[in-house]
Design a protein around this motif. Structure first.
Motif, PDB file in Angstrom:
ATOM      1  N   SER A   1      -2.840  -2.965   4.087  1.00 26.88           N
ATOM      2  CA  SER A   1      -2.107  -3.994   4.823  1.00 26.88           C
ATOM      3  C   SER A   1      -2.219  -5.323   4.097  1.00 26.88           C
ATOM      4  O   SER A   1      -3.314  -5.728   3.692  1.00 26.88           O
ATOM      5  CB  SER A   1      -2.669  -4.141   6.239  1.00 26.88           C
ATOM      6  OG  SER A   1      -2.493  -2.971   6.991  1.00 26.88           O
ATOM      7  N   ARG A   2      -1.093  -5.989   3.916  1.00 28.23           N
ATOM      8  CA  ARG A   2      -1.099  -7.245   3.168  1.00 28.23           C
ATOM      9  C   ARG A   2      -1.869  -8.339   3.897  1.00 28.23           C
ATOM     10  O   ARG A   2      -2.641  -9.085   3.294  1.00 28.23           O
ATOM     11  CB  ARG A   2       0.340  -7.688   2.909  1.00 28.23           C
ATOM     12  CG  ARG A   2       0.472  -9.069   2.295  1.00 28.23           C
ATOM     13  CD  ARG A   2       1.581  -9.113   1.286  1.00 28.23           C
ATOM     14  NE  ARG A   2       1.316  -8.253   0.137  1.00 28.23           N
ATOM     15  CZ  ARG A   2       2.245  -7.887  -0.739  1.00 28.23           C
ATOM     16  NH1 ARG A   2       3.493  -8.278  -0.589  1.00 28.23           N
ATOM     17  NH2 ARG A   2       1.938  -7.123  -1.760  1.00 28.23           N
ATOM     18  N   ASP A   3      -1.675  -8.448   5.192  1.00 21.95           N
ATOM     19  CA  ASP A   3      -2.376  -9.464   5.977  1.00 21.95           C
ATOM     20  C   ASP A   3      -3.598  -8.834   6.634  1.00 21.95           C
ATOM     21  O   ASP A   3      -3.678  -8.698   7.863  1.00 21.95           O
ATOM     22  CB  ASP A   3      -1.428 -10.064   7.024  1.00 21.95           C
ATOM     23  CG  ASP A   3      -0.241 -10.763   6.377  1.00 21.95           C
ATOM     24  OD1 ASP A   3      -0.452 -11.443   5.350  1.00 21.95           O
ATOM     25  OD2 ASP A   3       0.884 -10.619   6.887  1.00 21.95           O
ATOM     26  N   TRP A   4      -4.541  -8.455   5.806  1.00 22.00           N
ATOM     27  CA  TRP A   4      -5.756  -7.786   6.289  1.00 22.00           C
ATOM     28  C   TRP A   4      -6.540  -8.731   7.193  1.00 22.00           C
ATOM     29  O   TRP A   4      -6.857  -9.862   6.811  1.00 22.00           O
ATOM     30  CB  TRP A   4      -6.610  -7.362   5.103  1.00 22.00           C
ATOM     31  CG  TRP A   4      -7.733  -6.433   5.444  1.00 22.00           C
ATOM     32  CD1 TRP A   4      -8.975  -6.781   5.873  1.00 22.00           C
ATOM     33  CD2 TRP A   4      -7.719  -5.013   5.384  1.00 22.00           C
ATOM     34  NE1 TRP A   4      -9.745  -5.665   6.087  1.00 22.00           N
ATOM     35  CE2 TRP A   4      -8.989  -4.562   5.786  1.00 22.00           C
ATOM     36  CE3 TRP A   4      -6.755  -4.074   5.012  1.00 22.00           C
ATOM     37  CZ2 TRP A   4      -9.329  -3.204   5.826  1.00 22.00           C
ATOM     38  CZ3 TRP A   4      -7.079  -2.715   5.064  1.00 22.00           C
ATOM     39  CH2 TRP A   4      -8.354  -2.306   5.460  1.00 22.00           C
ATOM     40  N   ASN A   5      -6.833  -8.272   8.397  1.00 25.05           N
ATOM     41  CA  ASN A   5      -7.524  -9.092   9.393  1.00 25.05           C
ATOM     42  C   ASN A   5      -8.835  -8.410   9.744  1.00 25.05           C
ATOM     43  O   ASN A   5      -8.829  -7.338  10.353  1.00 25.05           O
ATOM     44  CB  ASN A   5      -6.639  -9.239  10.637  1.00 25.05           C
ATOM     45  CG  ASN A   5      -7.253 -10.140  11.688  1.00 25.05           C
ATOM     46  OD1 ASN A   5      -8.452 -10.411  11.685  1.00 25.05           O
ATOM     47  ND2 ASN A   5      -6.422 -10.610  12.610  1.00 25.05           N
TER      48      ASN A   5
ATOM     49  N   ALA B   1       1.793  -3.592  12.142  1.00 21.26           N
ATOM     50  CA  ALA B   1       1.357  -4.864  11.574  1.00 21.26           C
ATOM     51  C   ALA B   1       0.800  -5.766  12.670  1.00 21.26           C
ATOM     52  O   ALA B   1       1.389  -5.903  13.750  1.00 21.26           O
ATOM     53  CB  ALA B   1       2.531  -5.551  10.880  1.00 21.26           C
ATOM     54  N   GLY B   2      -0.348  -6.358  12.401  1.00 22.33           N
ATOM     55  CA  GLY B   2      -0.998  -7.217  13.370  1.00 22.33           C
ATOM     56  C   GLY B   2      -1.761  -6.481  14.443  1.00 22.33           C
ATOM     57  O   GLY B   2      -2.408  -7.111  15.301  1.00 22.33           O
ATOM     58  N   ARG B   3      -1.721  -5.148  14.416  1.00 20.28           N
ATOM     59  CA  ARG B   3      -2.438  -4.338  15.413  1.00 20.28           C
ATOM     60  C   ARG B   3      -3.569  -3.543  14.797  1.00 20.28           C
ATOM     61  O   ARG B   3      -4.546  -3.216  15.469  1.00 20.28           O
ATOM     62  CB  ARG B   3      -1.455  -3.391  16.108  1.00 20.28           C
ATOM     63  CG  ARG B   3      -0.297  -4.091  16.785  1.00 20.28           C
ATOM     64  CD  ARG B   3       0.764  -3.110  17.230  1.00 20.28           C
ATOM     65  NE  ARG B   3       0.262  -2.178  18.232  1.00 20.28           N
ATOM     66  CZ  ARG B   3       0.839  -1.020  18.526  1.00 20.28           C
ATOM     67  NH1 ARG B   3       1.920  -0.628  17.861  1.00 20.28           N
ATOM     68  NH2 ARG B   3       0.331  -0.242  19.458  1.00 20.28           N
TER      69      ARG B   3
ATOM     70  N   PHE C   1       5.421   7.759   5.996  1.00 18.96           N
ATOM     71  CA  PHE C   1       4.842   6.917   7.048  1.00 18.96           C
ATOM     72  C   PHE C   1       4.877   5.454   6.642  1.00 18.96           C
ATOM     73  O   PHE C   1       5.285   4.576   7.425  1.00 18.96           O
ATOM     74  CB  PHE C   1       3.409   7.348   7.345  1.00 18.96           C
ATOM     75  CG  PHE C   1       2.647   6.330   8.134  1.00 18.96           C
ATOM     76  CD1 PHE C   1       2.898   6.148   9.481  1.00 18.96           C
ATOM     77  CD2 PHE C   1       1.686   5.529   7.519  1.00 18.96           C
ATOM     78  CE1 PHE C   1       2.213   5.171  10.211  1.00 18.96           C
ATOM     79  CE2 PHE C   1       0.997   4.562   8.227  1.00 18.96           C
ATOM     80  CZ  PHE C   1       1.267   4.377   9.586  1.00 18.96           C
ATOM     81  N   LEU C   2       4.462   5.158   5.412  1.00 11.09           N
ATOM     82  CA  LEU C   2       4.479   3.771   4.939  1.00 11.09           C
ATOM     83  C   LEU C   2       5.897   3.214   4.903  1.00 11.09           C
ATOM     84  O   LEU C   2       6.134   2.051   5.260  1.00 11.09           O
ATOM     85  CB  LEU C   2       3.864   3.694   3.548  1.00 11.09           C
ATOM     86  CG  LEU C   2       2.347   3.897   3.465  1.00 11.09           C
ATOM     87  CD1 LEU C   2       1.921   4.098   2.012  1.00 11.09           C
ATOM     88  CD2 LEU C   2       1.605   2.724   4.085  1.00 11.09           C
ATOM     89  N   GLU C   3       6.840   4.038   4.495  1.00 10.97           N
ATOM     90  CA  GLU C   3       8.220   3.582   4.328  1.00 10.97           C
ATOM     91  C   GLU C   3       8.943   3.368   5.647  1.00 10.97           C
ATOM     92  O   GLU C   3       9.820   2.505   5.753  1.00 10.97           O
ATOM     93  CB  GLU C   3       8.989   4.599   3.476  1.00 10.97           C
ATOM     94  CG  GLU C   3       8.522   4.665   2.028  1.00 10.97           C
ATOM     95  CD  GLU C   3       8.953   5.935   1.311  1.00 10.97           C
ATOM     96  OE1 GLU C   3       8.836   5.965   0.078  1.00 10.97           O
ATOM     97  OE2 GLU C   3       9.391   6.896   1.987  1.00 10.97           O
ATOM     98  N   THR C   4       8.592   4.161   6.676  1.00  8.22           N
ATOM     99  CA  THR C   4       9.410   4.166   7.892  1.00  8.22           C
ATOM    100  C   THR C   4       8.705   3.709   9.160  1.00  8.22           C
ATOM    101  O   THR C   4       9.373   3.294  10.115  1.00  8.22           O
ATOM    102  CB  THR C   4       9.971   5.577   8.152  1.00  8.22           C
ATOM    103  OG1 THR C   4       8.896   6.482   8.444  1.00  8.22           O
ATOM    104  CG2 THR C   4      10.752   6.091   6.940  1.00  8.22           C
ATOM    105  N   GLN C   5       7.368   3.802   9.213  1.00 11.89           N
ATOM    106  CA  GLN C   5       6.685   3.568  10.481  1.00 11.89           C
ATOM    107  C   GLN C   5       5.570   2.529  10.428  1.00 11.89           C
ATOM    108  O   GLN C   5       5.198   1.965  11.451  1.00 11.89           O
ATOM    109  CB  GLN C   5       6.078   4.891  10.992  1.00 11.89           C
ATOM    110  CG  GLN C   5       7.081   5.989  11.248  1.00 11.89           C
ATOM    111  CD  GLN C   5       8.067   5.625  12.339  1.00 11.89           C
ATOM    112  OE1 GLN C   5       7.703   5.012  13.347  1.00 11.89           O
ATOM    113  NE2 GLN C   5       9.328   5.990  12.144  1.00 11.89           N
TER     114      GLN C   5
END
Length: 306
Positions: free
Chosen positions: A71-75, A110-112, A101-105
């Motif tokens: 994930s780009r915005d690793w939290n 993100a953020g979860r 999965f990465l391409e479609t779902q």
């Protein structure tokens, strides 16, 4: 059907030495191309995810860079979900399912949740449609600190900083007819043991960890996948691949004892998917879609447990 007595490499009852291993390698023909099939799809995802090179395999004249996507915005306050595919390179939908999965779902999470995905752990096996690596080792029986399989060691090293932080790990696999026609006879021949024929289940199933069973987690995945493809029934003895069925579409293995991939992070929720691509009732797309459905169901379930 081959048997240990008729497998074309080695002598019955005698484990392989270097000569037999060299002969086996010479017969492993490249049938597809990691750099053309897999790497461009990873590159195309670099706008949405951080692409990490976590190792390089060097086998004779072949070299392969190993990639994971994060994930780009690793939290650091969010849970971590890990997806692995292609631990057995010949199990195609493990690779295509992780990428799909990465391409479609993946964007909807993100953020979860923090995602980390290693879509093709064993590229040498992917190219040769083989269960083993260059050294005739099964990566999914060598995920331990002192293990001899470099594919497994590289993934362990990548994930070691996350030990204790991963909430869920799903490892995407297939059970194929070639397990009985090639790979189990080869294993018996390699180890100088008798080959005992088994039965290939027709359909999808999961492998839970017998030391940390999570039955509700497994059933949530099975229920989601059942909308995509059929679930494997048990054989006449109530087993799937020799293990007792513990629930609809679920068997258990001692993951740590077998040094399997799902044991490397200490995640409380783990599973290994098994799709059956040789079924007359399934297609390659259906198998890949089943893997995507399994990943989504796994993440959806663990998010409800936080």
């Amino acid at each position: 059907m081959m048997t240990a007595a008729t497998y074309p490499i080695g002598l019955p009852g005698t484990p392989w030495g270097e000569a037999e291993l060299d002969t086996w390698r010479q017969h492993r023909i490249r049938l597809r191309n990691y750099a053309e099939d897999v790497v461009p799809r990873i590159d195309a995802l670099s706008a949405q995810f951080d692409v990490v090179t976590y190792g390089e395999l060097n086998y004779s004249d072949d070299s392969y860079r190993l990639f994971a996507l994060r994930s780009r915005d690793w939290n650091p306050t969010l849970p971590v979900a890990l997806v692995t595919g292609g631990v057995h390179g010949y199990e195609t939908s493990g690779v295509t399912g992780a990428l799909a999965f990465l391409e479609t779902q993946a964007a909807k999470y993100a953020g979860r949740v923090n995602l980390i995905v290693a879509p093709c752990v064993s590229p040498w096996g992917y190219e040769r449609v083989n269960r083993w690596n260059y050294d005739a080792l099964d990566p999914n029986r060598n995920f331990r600190a002192d293990g001899p399989a470099p594919e497994s060691a590289a993934l362990i090293q990548l994930l070691s900083p996350l030990h204790g932080q991963v909430l869920m790990h799903i490892d995407l696999h297939e059970t194929t007819d070639s397990d009985e026609s090639e790979f189990r006879p080869a294993l018996a021949a390699r180890d100088g043991k008798d080959y005992e024929p088994g039965e290939i289940p027709d359909g999808f199933y999961l492998v839970d960890d017998s030391d940390n069973p999570q039955p509700e987690f497994q059933q949530a995945i099975v229920t989601a996948v059942e909308a995509v493809t059929h679930i494997a029934p048990p054989d006449a003895h109530g087993n799937i691949i020799g293990s007792p069925l513990v629930a609809h579409g679920v068997i258990e293995y001692p993951v740590a004892k077998y040094a399997m991939c799902t044991g490397i992070t200490g995640a409380p929720y783990t599973t290994t998917t098994e799709v059956y691509p040789d079924s007359p009732r399934a297609s390659p797309k259906e198998c890949s879609d089943a893997q995507v459905a399994a990943v989504c169901a796994a993440i959806d379930y663990v998010l409800t447990q936080i």
